[in-house]
Design a protein around this motif. Structure first.
Motif, PDB file in Angstrom:
ATOM      1  N   LEU A   1     -17.182  14.106  43.587  1.00 39.55           N
ATOM      2  CA  LEU A   1     -16.228  14.095  44.714  1.00 39.55           C
ATOM      3  C   LEU A   1     -16.882  14.647  45.984  1.00 39.55           C
ATOM      4  O   LEU A   1     -16.666  14.123  47.078  1.00 39.55           O
ATOM      5  CB  LEU A   1     -14.988  14.926  44.360  1.00 39.55           C
ATOM      6  CG  LEU A   1     -14.056  14.300  43.322  1.00 39.55           C
ATOM      7  CD1 LEU A   1     -13.058  15.325  42.797  1.00 39.55           C
ATOM      8  CD2 LEU A   1     -13.315  13.102  43.912  1.00 39.55           C
ATOM      9  N   ALA A   2     -17.694  15.698  45.826  1.00 42.95           N
ATOM     10  CA  ALA A   2     -18.368  16.272  46.992  1.00 42.95           C
ATOM     11  C   ALA A   2     -19.340  15.258  47.593  1.00 42.95           C
ATOM     12  O   ALA A   2     -19.442  15.111  48.812  1.00 42.95           O
ATOM     13  CB  ALA A   2     -19.107  17.546  46.585  1.00 42.95           C
ATOM     14  N   LYS A   3     -20.031  14.531  46.714  1.00 44.98           N
ATOM     15  CA  LYS A   3     -20.977  13.512  47.176  1.00 44.98           C
ATOM     16  C   LYS A   3     -20.220  12.405  47.925  1.00 44.98           C
ATOM     17  O   LYS A   3     -20.632  11.961  48.997  1.00 44.98           O
ATOM     18  CB  LYS A   3     -21.704  12.924  45.950  1.00 44.98           C
ATOM     19  CG  LYS A   3     -23.061  12.396  46.271  1.00 44.98           C
ATOM     20  CD  LYS A   3     -23.841  12.144  45.009  1.00 44.98           C
ATOM     21  CE  LYS A   3     -24.902  11.093  45.286  1.00 44.98           C
ATOM     22  NZ  LYS A   3     -25.439  10.522  44.063  1.00 44.98           N
ATOM     23  N   LEU A   4     -19.099  12.014  47.341  1.00 43.54           N
ATOM     24  CA  LEU A   4     -18.258  10.989  47.968  1.00 43.54           C
ATOM     25  C   LEU A   4     -17.788  11.476  49.350  1.00 43.54           C
ATOM     26  O   LEU A   4     -17.826  10.728  50.337  1.00 43.54           O
ATOM     27  CB  LEU A   4     -17.059  10.708  47.054  1.00 43.54           C
ATOM     28  CG  LEU A   4     -16.123   9.563  47.401  1.00 43.54           C
ATOM     29  CD1 LEU A   4     -16.866   8.231  47.424  1.00 43.54           C
ATOM     30  CD2 LEU A   4     -14.984   9.472  46.370  1.00 43.54           C
ATOM     31  N   ALA A   5     -17.383  12.760  49.420  1.00 42.68           N
ATOM     32  CA  ALA A   5     -16.895  13.331  50.679  1.00 42.68           C
ATOM     33  C   ALA A   5     -17.958  13.277  51.774  1.00 42.68           C
ATOM     34  O   ALA A   5     -17.660  13.036  52.937  1.00 42.68           O
ATOM     35  CB  ALA A   5     -16.454  14.777  50.460  1.00 42.68           C
ATOM     36  N   LEU A   6     -19.222  13.475  51.376  1.00 45.05           N
ATOM     37  CA  LEU A   6     -20.310  13.457  52.363  1.00 45.05           C
ATOM     38  C   LEU A   6     -20.580  12.053  52.878  1.00 45.05           C
ATOM     39  O   LEU A   6     -21.059  11.871  53.989  1.00 45.05           O
ATOM     40  CB  LEU A   6     -21.604  14.008  51.740  1.00 45.05           C
ATOM     41  CG  LEU A   6     -21.645  15.507  51.483  1.00 45.05           C
ATOM     42  CD1 LEU A   6     -22.936  15.878  50.744  1.00 45.05           C
ATOM     43  CD2 LEU A   6     -21.556  16.284  52.794  1.00 45.05           C
ATOM     44  N   ASN A   7     -20.275  11.049  52.050  1.00 43.25           N
ATOM     45  CA  ASN A   7     -20.664   9.681  52.404  1.00 43.25           C
ATOM     46  C   ASN A   7     -19.537   8.790  52.909  1.00 43.25           C
ATOM     47  O   ASN A   7     -19.782   7.629  53.228  1.00 43.25           O
ATOM     48  CB  ASN A   7     -21.334   9.017  51.192  1.00 43.25           C
ATOM     49  CG  ASN A   7     -22.650   9.704  50.881  1.00 43.25           C
ATOM     50  OD1 ASN A   7     -23.464   9.893  51.784  1.00 43.25           O
ATOM     51  ND2 ASN A   7     -22.836  10.121  49.644  1.00 43.25           N
ATOM     52  N   LEU A   8     -18.301   9.326  52.966  1.00 44.24           N
ATOM     53  CA  LEU A   8     -17.170   8.491  53.389  1.00 44.24           C
ATOM     54  C   LEU A   8     -17.355   8.001  54.819  1.00 44.24           C
ATOM     55  O   LEU A   8     -17.732   8.768  55.705  1.00 44.24           O
ATOM     56  CB  LEU A   8     -15.877   9.316  53.360  1.00 44.24           C
ATOM     57  CG  LEU A   8     -15.318   9.694  51.999  1.00 44.24           C
ATOM     58  CD1 LEU A   8     -14.124  10.622  52.193  1.00 44.24           C
ATOM     59  CD2 LEU A   8     -14.891   8.444  51.231  1.00 44.24           C
TER      60      LEU A   8
END
Ligand code: DC
Length: 224
Positions: free
Chosen positions: A56-63
């Motif tokens: 989720l943190a990775k997703l948050a960085l790439n949104l």
């Protein structure tokens, strides 16, 4: 620095007050709750587990997110698609509340939120704007209202949209969410020490806006 933080629970009138202030002052607006909602939406879309903190943190960085005003409100875009309406469902609210309790997610969204501060100024709407994201803000407001009044506002909003809902159920959901938001370990919902607390239970939106503008005059010497 031209920065106003407005924190408080949902139903306190924050969103509307922030939108009006941003328009009046001609400043930028950060709806930080929308960031958590967009992340939750993206996670559900691509089947990322709401328990997988690192993913989720990775997703948050790439949104790829954009917020664009349509004249009456701000539309939220994810990868170029306007998903504003899809963010306001109970499923997304629950999922957003879940992802918002994860420390790596909050860390990942921190720099993104700070980047919203640009000239000529920013109104930041959320739960931890004055305590964590912008502790340096010269004007900090904590906007609250009684649970019963917030339930009544939500009830009227849903009724106007044609939903058949029970006010007792809404009140119980609001109380549950309050307890979770105010007692969570990281970035709990609370007033910053130097925040002005405003109780909007008996106030109109315009009266709240005037109270904030009094602070803007007092602290920043800006009159609108
Ligand atoms: O304000 P809202 O209902 O759109 O917020 C969605 C969720 O995100 C809600 O559970 C609270 C959480 N949130 C948060 O933890 N920190 C913020 N700064 C903003 C929202």
């Amino acid at each position: 620095m031209n920065l106003i933080t407005i924190d408080g629970p949902s139903g306190s009138g924050k969103g509307t007050v922030c939108y009006i202030l941003a328009k009046k002052l001609g400043w930028h607006l950060l709806d930080s709750g929308a960031l958590y909602r967009i992340l939750a939406y993206a996670a559900l879309q691509n089947a990322t587990s709401l328990d997988d903190e690192e993913a989720l943190a990775k997703l948050a960085l790439n949104l790829k997110i954009e917020f664009i005003s349509n004249g009456v409100a701000v539309d939220s875009f994810l990868n170029g698609e306007n998903i504003g309406d899809k963010l306001r469902t109970e499923t997304i609210a629950q999922a957003a509340s879940k992802v918002a309790s994860l420390i790596l997610v909050r860390e990942a969204l921190l720099a993104r939120q700070k980047a919203f501060y640009k000239n000529p100024g920013l109104i930041a709407d959320g739960r931890d704007m004055g305590t964590v994201v912008f502790p340096e803000a010269p004007v900090k407001i904590f906007l609250d209202a009684s649970a019963a009044e917030r339930a009544k506002r939500r009830f009227e909003q849903l009724q106007n949209k044609g939903f058949n809902v029970s006010i007792a159920e809404i009140l119980s959901e609001i109380k549950d969410r309050d307890l979770r938001d105010r007692t969570r370990l990281i970035a709990p919902l609370k007033a910053a020490k130097d925040a002005l607390e405003i109780d909007s239970t008996m106030l109109t939106i315009d009266e709240v806006v005037l109270k904030v503008l009094d602070q803007v005059k007092l602290k920043l010497n800006i009159v609108v």
